[in-house]
Design an enzyme around this catalytic site. Structure first.
Site, PDB file in Angstrom:
ATOM      1  CD  GLU A  49      -1.765  -2.331   1.729  1.00 25.85           C
ATOM      2  OE1 GLU A  49      -2.679  -3.159   1.849  1.00 25.85           O
ATOM      3  OE2 GLU A  49      -0.581  -2.546   2.083  1.00 25.85           O
ATOM      4  CG  PHE A 111      -8.806  -9.878  12.935  1.00 26.67           C
ATOM      5  CD1 PHE A 111      -7.541 -10.314  13.299  1.00 26.67           C
ATOM      6  CD2 PHE A 111      -9.145  -9.857  11.587  1.00 26.67           C
ATOM      7  CE1 PHE A 111      -6.629 -10.729  12.347  1.00 26.67           C
ATOM      8  CE2 PHE A 111      -8.237 -10.274  10.626  1.00 26.67           C
ATOM      9  CZ  PHE A 111      -6.971 -10.707  10.994  1.00 26.67           C
ATOM     10  CD  GLN A 112      -6.911  -7.268   9.342  1.00 28.38           C
ATOM     11  OE1 GLN A 112      -7.952  -6.983   8.755  1.00 28.38           O
ATOM     12  NE2 GLN A 112      -5.844  -7.743   8.712  1.00 28.38           N
ATOM     13  CB  VAL A 381      16.219   9.462  -0.155  1.00 26.98           C
ATOM     14  CG1 VAL A 381      14.861  10.101  -0.228  1.00 26.98           C
ATOM     15  CG2 VAL A 381      16.145   8.099   0.519  1.00 26.98           C
ATOM     16  CG  PHE A 466      23.321  10.282   1.645  1.00 26.49           C
ATOM     17  CD1 PHE A 466      23.924  11.156   0.754  1.00 26.49           C
ATOM     18  CD2 PHE A 466      22.713  10.808   2.774  1.00 26.49           C
ATOM     19  CE1 PHE A 466      23.914  12.518   0.982  1.00 26.49           C
ATOM     20  CE2 PHE A 466      22.695  12.170   3.007  1.00 26.49           C
ATOM     21  CZ  PHE A 466      23.302  13.032   2.105  1.00 26.49           C
TER      22      PHE A 466
END
Length: 574
Positions: A49, A111-112, A381, A466
């Site tokens: 998602e 639940f959830q 990035v 980085f």
């Protein structure tokens, strides 16, 4: 009577929404089943998602129109949050449909069960729960109008059982984008600003994303003031091209020329930028700021004169009040500094010696040289952002997207998905880090499943590069940064995507062109030099001290061979 899900889909179609990004789940069944039956909106099934939210944000950023993502209850919609933070900080109109558990179970630790009305508050302008079918379409209309009018995220939380219930057929209406607000100024305020500019000897213009659409006015102002123009990374594709006053970026990713143009001026004009790094603003200069968002005024540095309004309108009113300057000393010095800085950077973007690791700068330069005239680039990035900032050339048609304000890893592939679906006939190229691509590499399968012809370029240095640079600058040994990567090219092949791997610089040009010219999705993995230094335009005493401590610590801890490789990589760039 239609169901709530049907009502929502009808409104979205009338609004002009073409697709919804997400992962299906039981609490979203009403929506996906309605999409299947109606066929007016395409469901883009991502593998995460977070990718759905990033993709929707990229589409919104490029089109300026409302885009939509969705997540099922609990973990499903929670996964949207990181991408929605990026959308929120980029000020783009995105509607997120966050499905919720059944209304009869809410509040009972079902639940959830989560509380998305709390979770999404910080990354949205509007976030409300639908508890009765009669609230649709009013709450949906408010959410859509808020997202469009404010260029921000709106979240509508809908329990799965509500989506199946019947509701009165809505009267469909058109949603109007917010009209561009004209500069709210008085002529006497502009007159005062013009007096300051006419007296100033060394004026620098620093522009950001707010300069989009104001290229002609920007150059006209610079010509009258004989002012160098520096810009932020988000402003690069709107300011850099066809610009004789260009002195490059400043900040951690920028050029010494951009840094000195800001630091040496006596008057700084900030145009449509909320550049966050305060250490790169001059201390003693007079500062004039123009921004359509009032909350940005004076947020980063002191401001002496401010106008709340869009850049194009403000400059069109201001230009005629500015005298034509004849002294070009400051401008010429700034342009000469830029010429030197550009030559130094270009020296790094050359083929490496036979048997040596490939310079990532050279990879970025070739991408810029070979990509199409209207290519859309996305960059992860870290070091890919540095190479994109310094080596991708903009021409007024190309676009560059990244997580430049939120700074999230793994954004390049998801944003490329949204960009490519919006513009199926344009070339979309990612500059992906090996860390970034591996974080969300499941969505390479999305490229295959939906036949999305994105070209993925993986800079493989087997490290969070980085982060290692940050550790060196702080004087500590790198730890937890090494990556044991798969062969990404073979992995792409196994997914049914064209995969190529380049370990020798001599084959890079030919292989890169093959990948860019491929008709479908493709991935090229380039083994680049892990020890490439990417120096900022200005080095502080603390950074010099930190790097010295790193060298000493490395020797003490038996990392002398790495220091030799670091020196060899950066002292010889031929």
């Amino acid at each position: 009577m239609p169901t709530v899900a049907e009502c929502i889909l009808d409104i979205l179609v009338a609004t002009g929404v073409k697709r919804i990004y997400g992962i299906t789940g039981d609490s979203l069944n009403a929506f996906t089943d309605t999409i299947r039956k109606k066929g007016h909106i395409e469901w883009i099934s991502t593998r995460h998602e977070e990718v759905a939210a990033f993709a929707a944000g990229a589409e919104a950023q490029l089109s300026g129109a409302l885009t939509v993502c969705a997540g099922s209850c609990g973990p499903g919609n929670m996964h949207l949050i990181n991408g929605l933070y990026d959308c929120h900080r980029n000020n783009v109109p995105v509607l997120a449909i966050a499905a919720q558990i059944p209304t009869s179970e809410m509040g009972g630790d079902y639940f959830q069960e989560t509380h998305p009305e709390r979770l999404f508050l910080e990354c949205s302008r509007y976030c409300e729960v639908v508890t009765q079918p009669e609230q649709i379409p009013r709450l949906l209309e408010i959410a859509i109008q808020t997202a469009i009018a404010t260029n921000d995220v709106a979240v509508l939380i809908i329990p799965g059982d509500i989506s199946w219930k019947k509701v009165q057929t809505p009267k469909l209406r058109k949603f109007f984008p917010s009209d561009l607000v004209e500069a709210k100024h008085l002529d006497r305020n502009l007159d005062e600003i013009a007096k300051v500019l006419n007296k100033s000897q060394k004026v620098t213009i620093f522009g950001g994303i707010g300069c989009a659409g104001a290229h002609a006015e920007l150059l006209h102002l610079a010509e009258r003031l004989k002012a160098p123009i520096a810009f932020t990374l988000r402003g690069k594709d709107h300011i850099e091209y066809d610009n004789p006053f260009d002195v490059g970026l400043t900040g951690l990713l920028g050029f010494s020329s951009g840094y000195h143009a800001l630091m040496d001026c006596d008057t700084l004009i900030l145009l449509g930028t909320d550049f966050p790094y305060r250490q790169f603003y001059p201390i003693h200069a007079t500062v004039i700021q123009v921004d359509i968002r009032a909350e940005n005024i004076g947020r980063r540095t002191h401001v002496d004169y401010a106008i709340i309004g869009d850049v194009k309108t403000t400059l069109s009113h201001l230009i005629d009040k500015i005298d034509h300057k004849h002294d070009q000393t400051f401008l010429n010095t700034s342009l000469e500094n830029y010429k030197k800085a550009r030559l130094d950077l270009d020296e790094l973007a050359k083929p490496s010696l036979a048997g040596s690791p490939i310079h990532p700068q050279y990879v970025a330069k070739l991408i810029s040289d070979f990509a199409s005239e209207d290519a859309i680039f996305t960059c992860d990035v870290g070091t890919p952002t540095i190479w994109a900032a310094r080596y991708l050339k903009m021409n007024g048609k190309r676009r560059l997207l990244g997580s430049f304000k939120h700074g999230s890893m793994a954004n390049a592939l998801p944003q490329a998905i949204g960009a490519q679906l919006l513009y199926p006939d344009r070339q979309v190229v990612t500059l992906s880090g090996d860390g970034g691509i591996s974080m969300l590499m499941g969505d390479l399968l999305t490229l295959k499943q939906h036949s999305i012809p994105v070209k993925v370029v993986v800079f493989n240095n087997s490290a969070y590069g980085f982060v290692e640079l940050e550790m060196k600058a702080s004087g500590i040994l790198e730890y937890g940064t090494e990556l044991e990567n798969p062969n990404f090219a073979k992995m792409a092949d196994a997914m049914g995507i064209l995969g190529r791997r380049v370990e020798n610089g001599e084959k890079l040009s030919e292989t890169l062109q093959e990948v860019l010219n491929h008709q479908g999705p493709a991935l090229i993995e380039v083994m680049v030099n892990r020890y490439e230094l990417a120096m900022p335009p200005h080095i502080s005493i603390d950074e010099v001290t930190g790097f010295g401590l790193y060298l000493l610590t490395a020797v003490i801890n038996g990392k002398g061979n790495e220091l030799i490789e670091l020196a060899r990589s950066n002292l010889s760039k031929k």
